[in-house]
Design an enzyme around this catalytic site. Structure first.
Site, PDB file in Angstrom:
ATOM      1  N   GLU A  33       0.862  -1.195   0.000  1.00 41.79           N
ATOM      2  CA  GLU A  33       0.000   0.000   0.000  1.00 41.79           C
ATOM      3  C   GLU A  33       0.892   1.238   0.000  1.00 41.79           C
ATOM      4  OE1 GLU A  33      -3.488   0.924  -0.243  1.00 41.79           O
ATOM      5  OE2 GLU A  33      -2.326   2.757  -0.433  1.00 41.79           O
ATOM      6  N   LEU A  38      -3.820   2.381   5.946  1.00 39.55           N
ATOM      7  CA  LEU A  38      -4.524   1.301   5.244  1.00 39.55           C
ATOM      8  C   LEU A  38      -6.004   1.687   5.053  1.00 39.55           C
ATOM      9  CD1 LEU A  38      -2.967  -1.671   7.264  1.00 39.55           C
ATOM     10  CD2 LEU A  38      -2.291  -0.862   4.985  1.00 39.55           C
ATOM     11  N   LYS A  51     -19.654   9.364   5.597  1.00 36.97           N
ATOM     12  CA  LYS A  51     -20.729   8.986   6.524  1.00 36.97           C
ATOM     13  C   LYS A  51     -20.591   9.734   7.852  1.00 36.97           C
ATOM     14  CE  LYS A  51     -21.694   7.406   3.377  1.00 36.97           C
ATOM     15  NZ  LYS A  51     -21.152   7.084   2.047  1.00 36.97           N
ATOM     16  N   GLY A 176     -23.210  16.740 -11.333  1.00 33.83           N
ATOM     17  CA  GLY A 176     -23.534  15.316 -11.286  1.00 33.83           C
ATOM     18  C   GLY A 176     -24.457  14.976 -10.124  1.00 33.83           C
ATOM     19  N   ASP A 309     -12.789  -1.899  -7.551  1.00 34.08           N
ATOM     20  CA  ASP A 309     -13.078  -0.795  -8.473  1.00 34.08           C
ATOM     21  C   ASP A 309     -12.234  -0.867  -9.745  1.00 34.08           C
ATOM     22  OD1 ASP A 309     -14.823   0.226  -6.613  1.00 34.08           O
ATOM     23  OD2 ASP A 309     -13.851   2.191  -6.441  1.00 34.08           O
ATOM     24  N   LEU A 316     -18.395  -0.272  -5.560  1.00 34.27           N
ATOM     25  CA  LEU A 316     -18.882  -0.276  -4.183  1.00 34.27           C
ATOM     26  C   LEU A 316     -17.934  -1.060  -3.300  1.00 34.27           C
ATOM     27  CD1 LEU A 316     -22.651  -0.998  -4.912  1.00 34.27           C
ATOM     28  CD2 LEU A 316     -21.631   1.190  -4.249  1.00 34.27           C
ATOM     29  N   HIS A 441     -42.860  -5.482  16.402  1.00 33.10           N
ATOM     30  CA  HIS A 441     -43.555  -4.206  16.378  1.00 33.10           C
ATOM     31  C   HIS A 441     -43.137  -3.387  17.591  1.00 33.10           C
ATOM     32  CE1 HIS A 441     -46.751  -1.309  15.787  1.00 33.10           C
ATOM     33  NE2 HIS A 441     -47.040  -1.405  17.076  1.00 33.10           N
TER      34      HIS A 441
END
Ligand code: FAD
Ligand code: NAI
Length: 462
Positions: A33, A38, A51, A176, A309, A316, A441
């Site tokens: 890497e 990492l 997020k 976009g 990717d 994803l 519920h």
């Protein structure tokens, strides 16, 4: 020089998961890497930091919009942007350090530096050449821009720059209306930025179910995002840290401009393979620059594999992870496999959008007989209690067999609810199987069951 069963290039979700699984299956494994930490795009400049910002700004929105309604009175919180950035960084650090820990625990070596493949079986990092029976390329992707647009990561930014702006801009143009544009655009809107999204097509989030596209755009407009649809961006000029975006409306070719403090270019990503030496090695690529692989992730060069990717398919993290596990199993002599028909996609806006399997448009195009079970969160007691009654669950099932073919959700916790449907699809379940499963519920999940009931005799609370 050291020698391994497997060397993985890239420690994103594809690479790090693959390496851990290889080690668990008894293969001597190293990961190269080049980044300082990492976790790849996802942990450093993608899923995780975005997020964190989405969570922080959603919490602000809750305080501003909903606290008083519940009798929680007092001053709304104000934004301390540097502290929010520190929070985001601490979330990143916690996660990237976690991967380091997992590497040590599983005895995966981290070779620091940028790798190239001088020949099959060899990986070069700096002046060192390491030997590997198998090489797995998991080099990921990078943002792709448009002609006529120069990215400076200050005024004209990609997602990477947008996650770390020095201050909250007064105005932002997002080019976009895809996943990145809408997630980050809605986060900045909640921070007070005037956000205008310029999209080439007439619908947002291309490829999503049409019902979701319409409802999602309306909800975002209600949140204050402006949309200019059917507009092809021609270029961006910058002067004194201000930008001017020129676009042409496709319907009449008229040209217009819009000013902004920051322009976020979110027009897709492309595979990152620079510096690997793939050309000299003779690795075949697709027309879109992805590494070509067979069903077992093997490239045309013996002993060289690719995942994530950098190859075809949705970009994803979980798709990359699944491919990482599958190729590790293939190398260990097992039957590694990914079911590409059941890969969920989630947009982490408020509310969340989630989808899996076929859209209604796809089923129509295929001429397949289907039925639709739709249930509004308005009929879900829990959703209404938390001011999340907008949105719906839509399940598509085969008209004859009732087998679940796809599902599209917009509403509270949609990104979690979708997995019940993924499991059902993996087991070849019918909508009736979901409908007959007892759901606690009051939960948001009851909306999934009601949508499944709507595929049959009808929902109860509709
Ligand atoms: P990457 O994560 O890109 O990792 C590749 C790694 O390889 C990098 O660390 C790179 O430095 C290294 N590398 C490359 N070449 C070399 C070399 N020659 N030598 C050494 N190292 C090398 N996906 C989701 O599923 N959910 C989300 O919520 C989500 N949010 C996102 C938000 C943003 C803003 C962005 C940009 C992306 C998001 N994604 C999300 C997409 C997700 O990040 C990618 O699909 C995922 O990271 C791909 O994993 P990968 O392992 O293939 O590659
Ligand atoms: P995208 O492919 O999702 O969306 C790009 C958008 O830009 C499309 O709507 C497209 O029509 C539009 N566009 C292209 N050219 C244009 C032009 N000239 N003018 C105006 N609009 C134009 O790409 P995005 O948002 O950059 O994301 C890249 C990848 O990152 C995605 O493939 C996604 O899988 C991944 N990602 C996933 C997330 C998640 O799972 N929650 C979050 C963020 C990114």
């Amino acid at each position: 020089m050291s020698s391994y069963d497997v060397i993985v290039i890239g420690a994103g979700p594809g690479g790090y998961v693959c390496a851990i699984r290889c080690a668990q299956l008894g293969l001597k494994t190293a990961v190269v890497e080049g980044r300082e930490t990492l976790g790849g795009t996802c942990l450093n400049v993608g899923c995780i930091p975005s997020k964190a910002l989405l969570h922080a700004t959603h919490s602000l929105h809750e305080a501003e919009e909903n606290f008083a309604k519940m009798g929680l009175k007092g001053k709304s919180p104000s934004v301390d942007w540097p502290v929010m950035q520190e929070y985001k960084q601490s979330v990143i650090d916690g996660n990237t350090k976690g991967i380091e820990f997992l590497f040590k625990k599983n005895k995966v070596d981290w070779i620091k530096g940028w790798a190239s493949i001088p020949e099959a079986g060899k990986v070069k990092v700096g002046d060192d050449v390491h030997e590997a029976k198998n090489i797995i390329i998991a080099s990921g992707s990078e943002p792709s821009s448009l002609p006529g647009i120069e990215i400076d990561e200050e005024t004209v930014v990609t997602s990477t720059g947008a996650l770390s702006l020095p201050k909250i801009p007064k105005s932002m143009v997002v080019i976009g209306a895809g996943v990145i544009g809408l997630e980050l655009g809605s986060a900045y809107k909640r921070l007070g930025t005037e956000v205008t999204v310029v999209e080439f097509l007439d619908k947002i989030t291309p490829g999503m179910d049409g019902d979701v596209q319409k409802t999602f755009q309306k909800m975002l407009q209600k949140q204050g995002l402006n949309f200019i649809m059917g507009a092809a961006v021609q270029g961006v000029e910058t002067k004194n840290k201000k930008a001017k975006v020129t676009y042409k409306l496709r319907k009449d070719d008229s040209e217009a401009t819009i000013d902004a403090d920051v322009v976020l270019v979110a027009t897709g990503r492309r595979p990152y393979t620079a510096g690997l030496g793939l050309d000299a090695l003779g690795v075949e690529l697709t027309e879109r620059g992805q590494i070509k692989t067979d069903a077992h992730y093997a490239t045309n060069i013996k002993g060289v594999y690719a995942i994530g990717d950098a190859i075809e398919g949705p970009m994803l993290a979980h798709k990359a992870e699944d491919e990482g596990m599958a190729v590790a199993e293939v190398l260990a002599g097992q039957a590694g496999h990914v079911n590409y028909d059941v890969i969920p996609g989630v947009i982490y806006t408020s509310p969340e959008v989630a989808s899996v399997g076929k859209t209604e448009e796809q089923l129509k195009e295929e001429g397949r007989a289907y039925k639709v079970g739709k249930f509004s969160f308005m009929g879900n007691g829990r959703a209404k209690a938390v001011f999340m009654g907008d949105g719906f669950v839509k399940i598509l099932a085969d008209k004859e067999t009732d087998r679940v073919l796809g599902a599209h959700l917009i509403g509270p916790a949609a990104g979690d609810l979708i997995h019940e449907i993924c499991v059902a699809m993996e087991f070849g379940a019918a909508a009736e199987d979901l409908a007959r499963t007892c759901h606690a519920h009051p939960t948001f999940s009851e909306a999934v069951r009601e949508a499944a009931l709507a595929c049959g005799d009808g929902a109860i609370h509709a």
